[in-house]
Enzyme design. Sequence first.
Site, PDB file in Angstrom:
ATOM      1  N   GLU A  64      -4.835   2.352   6.451  1.00  0.00           N
ATOM      2  CA  GLU A  64      -4.649   2.376   5.003  1.00  0.00           C
ATOM      3  C   GLU A  64      -5.270   3.649   4.437  1.00  0.00           C
ATOM      4  OE1 GLU A  64      -6.355  -0.193   1.234  1.00  0.00           O
ATOM      5  OE2 GLU A  64      -5.643  -1.280   2.998  1.00  0.00           O
ATOM      6  N   SER A  77     -11.370  -0.534   3.039  1.00  0.00           N
ATOM      7  CA  SER A  77     -10.570  -1.097   4.128  1.00  0.00           C
ATOM      8  C   SER A  77      -9.873   0.029   4.885  1.00  0.00           C
ATOM      9  CB  SER A  77      -9.525  -2.076   3.586  1.00  0.00           C
ATOM     10  OG  SER A  77     -10.158  -3.160   2.933  1.00  0.00           O
ATOM     11  N   ARG A 113       0.836  -1.212   0.000  1.00  0.00           N
ATOM     12  CA  ARG A 113       0.000   0.000   0.000  1.00  0.00           C
ATOM     13  C   ARG A 113       0.870   1.262   0.000  1.00  0.00           C
ATOM     14  NH1 ARG A 113      -2.191  -3.689  -1.058  1.00  0.00           N
ATOM     15  NH2 ARG A 113      -4.074  -4.665  -0.265  1.00  0.00           N
TER      16      ARG A 113
END
Length: 339
Positions: free
Chosen positions: A321, A225, A155
């Site tokens: 995230e 998420s 990420r």
Amino acid sequence: MNYPIPNTFRLPVYAKSVITVASIEQLLASYHEAQAKGLPILVLGQGSNTLFTENFAGMVIINRITGITINETPDAWFLSVGAGEIWHQLVKLTIEQGMPGLENLALIPGCVGSAAIQNIGAYGVEFKNVADYVDLLELDSGHIIRVTDGEYGYRDSIFKSRYLKGYVVVKVGIKLAKQWQPIINYGELAQFDPNAVNAKLIFDKVSAIRLAKLPNPEVLGNGGSFFKNPVVSQLQAEVLLQQYPNMPCYPQSNGQVKLAAGWLIDQCGLKGYQLGGAAVHDKQALVLVNKQHATAQDVINLARFIKHAVQQKFDVMLSPEIRFIGATAEINADQLLSQ
């Protein structure tokens, strides 16, 4: 501040100016306007994967630079895609045209430009697996810079560091190899026969799983998420497995082990847990939702509570995230949640 900022959390946040651009020329004109007025700028796609912690004291530019061209060689298809294209629509198009490779990434919210910045991933595939290049607009000079090495991590990418300020993703190159190999190691995809499965079956399955577990942001505001899956040492994973033998874990090539953040949160008994107007989704603990006219502070308080609960129970640190945006720029989400 009278202009609502598009965001999939559906939070009531506002900016001094919100402008949608469909070309590089419009983007540059908006940037120069903001410069002349002394306003900070923020470029957004769909406003997913983003939490505004307060109103934005500047100009929000919505990137709607679109267009898709496809070229091929005997070995691969090469896609050149405008950063403002919707990611899932691109995945759907490739499957319909018989170009496999993106099927595991179906129904991930956001635009193509965001996919490159975030190095999105799901079911064993990450954007870096198909990345060819990223074209950046250098705002001060108006020049286009082509980056062929995004320095991708989990990420993470160079577009979150070196090219974070003063640059905007305007086009993304994607390479899909014609020698296709299904990636079906994760979750329910492991039920497929590798000799019989095709990309459309995987696309349909991933879409069905996501639709069943993940809330539609148009119905229930969310940013996707919220936390990254934490990566721990092999020793810590072995200690945890002795206590929790059913704990999902995924060994990494560097010897570390990735854990499932959603499972950790669920084991803390937090599915459905609500603070203010924000709640943990009752079907997927990794997703925080705007259940009842939530404020940004409600979401922050809930995320902080979850982070502390997981740390206390498992001695594992969760990291968001989701990108946190303050009054003038992105802020450090880990620092905010550690307060």
